[in-house]
Scaffold this motif. Sequence first.
Motif, PDB file in Angstrom:
ATOM      1  N   GLY A 422     -10.009 -39.103 -23.829  1.00  0.00           N
ATOM      2  CA  GLY A 422     -10.397 -37.996 -24.695  1.00  0.00           C
ATOM      3  C   GLY A 422     -10.002 -38.242 -26.140  1.00  0.00           C
ATOM      4  O   GLY A 422      -8.962 -38.833 -26.432  1.00  0.00           O
ATOM      5  N   ASN A 423     -10.859 -37.779 -27.043  1.00  0.00           N
ATOM      6  CA  ASN A 423     -10.586 -37.896 -28.474  1.00  0.00           C
ATOM      7  C   ASN A 423      -9.791 -36.668 -28.923  1.00  0.00           C
ATOM      8  O   ASN A 423     -10.310 -35.554 -28.903  1.00  0.00           O
ATOM      9  CB  ASN A 423     -11.897 -37.981 -29.252  1.00  0.00           C
ATOM     10  N   PRO A 424      -8.527 -36.847 -29.334  1.00  0.00           N
ATOM     11  CA  PRO A 424      -7.723 -35.685 -29.712  1.00  0.00           C
ATOM     12  C   PRO A 424      -8.216 -34.997 -30.974  1.00  0.00           C
ATOM     13  O   PRO A 424      -7.801 -33.880 -31.277  1.00  0.00           O
ATOM     14  CB  PRO A 424      -6.319 -36.282 -29.922  1.00  0.00           C
ATOM     15  N   LEU A 425      -9.133 -35.649 -31.706  1.00  0.00           N
ATOM     16  CA  LEU A 425      -9.641 -35.046 -32.938  1.00  0.00           C
ATOM     17  C   LEU A 425     -10.815 -34.113 -32.694  1.00  0.00           C
ATOM     18  O   LEU A 425     -11.163 -33.306 -33.564  1.00  0.00           O
ATOM     19  CB  LEU A 425     -10.068 -36.147 -33.924  1.00  0.00           C
ATOM     20  N   LYS A 426     -11.440 -34.216 -31.507  1.00  0.00           N
ATOM     21  CA  LYS A 426     -12.616 -33.386 -31.255  1.00  0.00           C
ATOM     22  C   LYS A 426     -12.765 -33.162 -29.758  1.00  0.00           C
ATOM     23  O   LYS A 426     -12.930 -34.116 -28.985  1.00  0.00           O
ATOM     24  CB  LYS A 426     -13.880 -34.044 -31.817  1.00  0.00           C
ATOM     25  N   ALA A 427     -12.724 -31.896 -29.332  1.00  0.00           N
ATOM     26  CA  ALA A 427     -12.866 -31.559 -27.916  1.00  0.00           C
ATOM     27  C   ALA A 427     -14.230 -32.007 -27.409  1.00  0.00           C
ATOM     28  O   ALA A 427     -15.252 -31.841 -28.067  1.00  0.00           O
ATOM     29  CB  ALA A 427     -12.698 -30.053 -27.717  1.00  0.00           C
ATOM     30  N   GLY A 428     -14.240 -32.591 -26.213  1.00  0.00           N
ATOM     31  CA  GLY A 428     -15.486 -33.039 -25.611  1.00  0.00           C
ATOM     32  C   GLY A 428     -15.932 -34.415 -26.057  1.00  0.00           C
ATOM     33  O   GLY A 428     -16.872 -34.976 -25.491  1.00  0.00           O
ATOM     34  N   ASN A 429     -15.249 -34.983 -27.053  1.00  0.00           N
ATOM     35  CA  ASN A 429     -15.586 -36.318 -27.536  1.00  0.00           C
ATOM     36  C   ASN A 429     -14.675 -37.338 -26.871  1.00  0.00           C
ATOM     37  O   ASN A 429     -13.537 -37.020 -26.526  1.00  0.00           O
ATOM     38  CB  ASN A 429     -15.443 -36.368 -29.061  1.00  0.00           C
ATOM     39  N   GLU A 430     -15.166 -38.580 -26.691  1.00  0.00           N
ATOM     40  CA  GLU A 430     -14.374 -39.594 -26.003  1.00  0.00           C
ATOM     41  C   GLU A 430     -14.284 -40.878 -26.826  1.00  0.00           C
ATOM     42  O   GLU A 430     -15.128 -41.140 -27.695  1.00  0.00           O
ATOM     43  CB  GLU A 430     -14.980 -39.904 -24.626  1.00  0.00           C
ATOM     44  N   VAL A 431     -13.247 -41.656 -26.512  1.00  0.00           N
ATOM     45  CA  VAL A 431     -12.998 -42.925 -27.194  1.00  0.00           C
ATOM     46  C   VAL A 431     -12.855 -44.011 -26.146  1.00  0.00           C
ATOM     47  O   VAL A 431     -12.126 -43.845 -25.164  1.00  0.00           O
ATOM     48  CB  VAL A 431     -11.715 -42.852 -28.043  1.00  0.00           C
ATOM     49  N   GLU A 432     -13.564 -45.141 -26.373  1.00  0.00           N
ATOM     50  CA  GLU A 432     -13.412 -46.297 -25.485  1.00  0.00           C
ATOM     51  C   GLU A 432     -12.380 -47.238 -26.110  1.00  0.00           C
ATOM     52  O   GLU A 432     -12.570 -47.732 -27.221  1.00  0.00           O
ATOM     53  CB  GLU A 432     -14.740 -47.027 -25.306  1.00  0.00           C
ATOM     54  N   ILE A 433     -11.300 -47.462 -25.389  1.00  0.00           N
ATOM     55  CA  ILE A 433     -10.224 -48.295 -25.927  1.00  0.00           C
ATOM     56  C   ILE A 433     -10.588 -49.777 -25.890  1.00  0.00           C
ATOM     57  O   ILE A 433     -10.384 -50.497 -26.869  1.00  0.00           O
ATOM     58  CB  ILE A 433      -8.916 -48.046 -25.161  1.00  0.00           C
ATOM     59  N   PHE A 459     -16.402 -53.573 -34.498  1.00  0.00           N
ATOM     60  CA  PHE A 459     -15.195 -53.667 -35.311  1.00  0.00           C
ATOM     61  C   PHE A 459     -14.581 -52.282 -35.533  1.00  0.00           C
ATOM     62  O   PHE A 459     -13.356 -52.120 -35.521  1.00  0.00           O
ATOM     63  CB  PHE A 459     -15.499 -54.342 -36.645  1.00  0.00           C
ATOM     64  N   SER A 460     -15.430 -51.292 -35.741  1.00  0.00           N
ATOM     65  CA  SER A 460     -14.941 -49.925 -35.917  1.00  0.00           C
ATOM     66  C   SER A 460     -14.254 -49.430 -34.649  1.00  0.00           C
ATOM     67  O   SER A 460     -13.214 -48.758 -34.706  1.00  0.00           O
ATOM     68  CB  SER A 460     -16.101 -48.998 -36.290  1.00  0.00           C
ATOM     69  N   GLN A 461     -14.828 -49.792 -33.486  1.00  0.00           N
ATOM     70  CA  GLN A 461     -14.213 -49.403 -32.215  1.00  0.00           C
ATOM     71  C   GLN A 461     -12.815 -49.981 -32.096  1.00  0.00           C
ATOM     72  O   GLN A 461     -11.882 -49.308 -31.634  1.00  0.00           O
ATOM     73  CB  GLN A 461     -15.065 -49.880 -31.047  1.00  0.00           C
ATOM     74  N   GLY A 462     -12.635 -51.226 -32.523  1.00  0.00           N
ATOM     75  CA  GLY A 462     -11.318 -51.846 -32.462  1.00  0.00           C
ATOM     76  C   GLY A 462     -10.313 -51.114 -33.330  1.00  0.00           C
ATOM     77  O   GLY A 462      -9.173 -50.859 -32.914  1.00  0.00           O
ATOM     78  N   LEU A 463     -10.723 -50.751 -34.539  1.00  0.00           N
ATOM     79  CA  LEU A 463      -9.831 -50.012 -35.431  1.00  0.00           C
ATOM     80  C   LEU A 463      -9.444 -48.658 -34.846  1.00  0.00           C
ATOM     81  O   LEU A 463      -8.268 -48.279 -34.838  1.00  0.00           O
ATOM     82  CB  LEU A 463     -10.510 -49.805 -36.791  1.00  0.00           C
ATOM     83  N   VAL A 464     -10.440 -47.936 -34.366  1.00  0.00           N
ATOM     84  CA  VAL A 464     -10.186 -46.605 -33.826  1.00  0.00           C
ATOM     85  C   VAL A 464      -9.285 -46.683 -32.596  1.00  0.00           C
ATOM     86  O   VAL A 464      -8.338 -45.895 -32.445  1.00  0.00           O
ATOM     87  CB  VAL A 464     -11.506 -45.888 -33.493  1.00  0.00           C
ATOM     88  N   ALA A 465      -9.566 -47.646 -31.718  1.00  0.00           N
ATOM     89  CA  ALA A 465      -8.766 -47.775 -30.495  1.00  0.00           C
ATOM     90  C   ALA A 465      -7.295 -48.013 -30.817  1.00  0.00           C
ATOM     91  O   ALA A 465      -6.398 -47.370 -30.258  1.00  0.00           O
ATOM     92  CB  ALA A 465      -9.317 -48.913 -29.637  1.00  0.00           C
ATOM     93  N   VAL A 466      -7.037 -48.952 -31.726  1.00  0.00           N
ATOM     94  CA  VAL A 466      -5.648 -49.259 -32.067  1.00  0.00           C
ATOM     95  C   VAL A 466      -4.991 -48.077 -32.761  1.00  0.00           C
ATOM     96  O   VAL A 466      -3.837 -47.719 -32.460  1.00  0.00           O
ATOM     97  CB  VAL A 466      -5.587 -50.518 -32.959  1.00  0.00           C
ATOM     98  N   GLN A 467      -5.706 -47.438 -33.671  1.00  0.00           N
ATOM     99  CA  GLN A 467      -5.106 -46.317 -34.386  1.00  0.00           C
ATOM    100  C   GLN A 467      -4.794 -45.151 -33.448  1.00  0.00           C
ATOM    101  O   GLN A 467      -3.741 -44.510 -33.565  1.00  0.00           O
ATOM    102  CB  GLN A 467      -6.018 -45.853 -35.521  1.00  0.00           C
TER     103      GLN A 467
END
Length: 558
Positions: A422-433, A459-467
Amino acid sequence: MAPSTSLRTLYRLVDVVPNRDGMRAALDHEQLASLDAEFHDAHHERLPVPWLFLSAGIEKEKAAWCDEIARTTGCDVSERVRRTAALLMLAVDGEVYAIGYDQGYRLIPDRLKDRRFGLRYAARQVDPLQVRGLIAHTMGEARTDIALVPGGTSVTRFGVREHQQFVTSLRGVLQSNGLTRAKSGRGVTVSVEEGAGLRLPLGIEPADLVADIREIARVCRDDSPDPALEFVEHITPVKDTATLALLEQELEAALGDPADGRITLGVPGDHWTYYQAAGAVQLRIDGCGVTMGDAFELDHVLGRLRTRPAGGRLAALRRSNVTLYRHRRAAHEDRLVATPLLRWIEAGISLGERRFLLMDCEWYEIGARYLAAIKDTVTRLINRPPSVELPAWEPGEKEDLYNESVARMGDGYVCLDRKNVGNPLKAGNEVEICDVLTLDNTLVLVKRAHRSGPLSHLFSQGLVAVQMLKESAEVRAQFARKVFEQSRGRRIMPLDFVPRRLVFGILLKDGTEELTPETLFPFSQVTLVETAKTLRSWGVEVEVVGIRAAPSQTPRAA
């Protein structure tokens, strides 16, 4: 037992004739006379090279605070202040070097210092994993960033923006070298003071001192910068005489225009301590018209220069100087430092599409080596030996099936493709690590790309996952649960897990082209470099692995 080395600051001097008379002629004799400096000739044969030594006492009959405390408390006190100054100059193999003792560094005229000498040596000898401090100046913003890590860390953790910031000081542990201190088996820490001064332990015995200077000169002359520190030399001065002439014409015109932000105040890096301690700043414009204030007033300087006739403003600026005093009374004994006013001026000038910066009396082109540096970085990222072997991609194979095949390549690998958190910044949104997690907890992200868009997403996915893993306890907990579930309980992740390595696996187009710096989409090259730089500043190493296409049409076994 007497020590064999002493911590000193070494300067390389330019435009000085490498003999005793030449070294003496290069000094500021008016300053030396005011200090009653004494030249020494004893044991002149002791050093195996031409040398010059002088010393002086800097005495103050009455400390600056005495009069103030008398006014405040009525206590009449008169305390003397005395400091010493000594300077040793040596001509070694046709080059002149200088070492100051106590206040002796003040006896070295600024105009003689090679301002990149210290950084040239540090870029070649400092261990990039043991950097303890760094000062970077942001070009065109008159901003200085100071970062200190006393225990040492990777230079990538400092997050220097290589083509926007100008490194002026660096402190770190030297790698193995031939200096006297290192020969004793002891580690050597070096500090570079504003590019010029190189502060490190130097031999005390004559032969050791000369040998150390020769070793430092050899490194600067023959060795290449460490790849992790070569960005220190990305910003190079403009040397083309025609370009310099045009820049000076533009600066002359800008000095006559109303203030528009192109000209700003820039405190010389080696004078920050003095500037902070100064109780008064004296400006002498065009050799006359002395003004005194509590701080440097740029508007006053520009206003005075604006009144000069066209064609004479820059010349007037060159004839101006700044003197910092410890106390408002501005007596000679209160003087901290005196420098040309031009060293305090920064200017951003454009010639067509090219942008330049005047800083510390030198012109630099902004971004001149940017494209070459991008290509160099991409080459290192792609051509490094991979830590993760990725299988060939079968023709027509979907990405989820390919990721499952990657997971089967290594014992303990876990396929996490589409196992989102789950994406803590937006309910119902998800993040692939990641698509695959290796046994050593490397994150593997895979993409087949016919154009730059999918790679920008990768590349953006990598940044978001690590952050997200760095900043969110909730994401870390969810990720640990996903790994436990997908591994059927065989993998238990630490709840404070943050990755240390990330691998981007790329199948270029249909695998008909091998992934190289030349075949990677140009826009993707820029995005990759910026992504890798950011991740390295977070302590995450980045690898790029090209995926080859399988020659056979045989479907992969499930």
